[in-house]
Write a protein that holds these residues in place. Structure first.
Motif: not given
Length: 233
Positions: A16-22, A33-43
């Motif tokens: 949910k956090f990834l869906r809403e934040s990105e 979502k993980i692969k496309n995320s710009k969140n440094q922690v997720v990366q």
């Protein structure tokens, strides 16, 4: 909740956090979502998160007996996904972690004075300030060593009396080799700045300075070296 329910609940919170934040659509899979995320922690933890997503699928899509999942994650796995959720949604910031008084000098100050402070406080580099206390350069042990070697007399003596900070500036190997970040920057974002510098310029940043909003004309709140931050991420 049992371990499987706790695991799925935390997984759903991350999703949910990834869906809403990105602004990801509902059709985008968790792994996408993980692969496309710009969140440094997720990366940083992307591979691990994708593996945890696969575990979630195994739990959810396998048959249930007595309304219980056929498989249940280890307690350590539940704790790990909860840790990652906390890192992703509430990462540590550079302040207060790296907040301290930054000692520096002005161009007209004498070198001997700052050398005494360096020894007393066990630091290896310091900013040079202009009359408005704005950083104009950074001098480190390497700069001092280069300058000292250039002053070496034939008999091996070195004269440092009356030498000013401005005399060291021409010996700086990489000028303005520092960056500024705001106090709200996460430690993962700051760490990535060091990595990007290495990848793009094949050399490390000397330091990252911290100010209130990341502007160089603001008061320094602290500074970070790659050695400092590597132990935190």
């Amino acid at each position: 909740m049992d371990k499987a329910e706790k695991f799925i609940d935390t997984y759903n919170k991350i999703d949910k956090f990834l869906r809403e934040s990105e602004n990801s659509g509902s059709y985008v899979t968790f792994s996408q979502k993980i692969k496309n995320s710009k969140n440094q922690v997720v990366q940083r933890y992307g591979d691990e998160l994708i593996s945890l997503g696969e575990l979630r699928n195994a739990i959810v899509h396998n048959p249930r007996y007595g309304n219980k999942p056929i498989a249940e994650p280890y307690e350590s796995t539940v704790k790990r996904i909860e840790e990652l959720f906390e890192k992703i949604t509430n990462p540590k910031k550079v302040i207060p972690l790296f907040q301290f008084e930054v000692l520096g000098a002005q161009e007209e100050d004498f070198v001997n004075d700052i050398l005494i402070q360096m020894k007393k406080n066990s630091f290896s580099q310091f900013p040079v300030f202009d009359e408005n206390k704005e950083v104009i350069e950074l001098i480190n042990n390497n700069t001092i060593s280069i300058w000292l070697s250039s002053q070496l007399e034939e008999d091996g003596t070195i004269m440092t009396e009356k030498v000013k900070i401005k005399d060291l500036i021409p010996e700086i190997e990489f000028n303005e080799n520092y960056r500024f970040v705001s106090r709200s920057t996460s430690i993962y974002e700051a760490y990535q700045m060091f990595i990007d510098q290495i990848n793009n310029k094949e050399r490390n940043l000397d330091v990252i300075f911290i100010t209130h909003s990341g502007k160089k004309n603001e008061k320094l709140l602290g500074l970070i070296t790659i050695e400092d931050i590597a132990n935190q991420v």
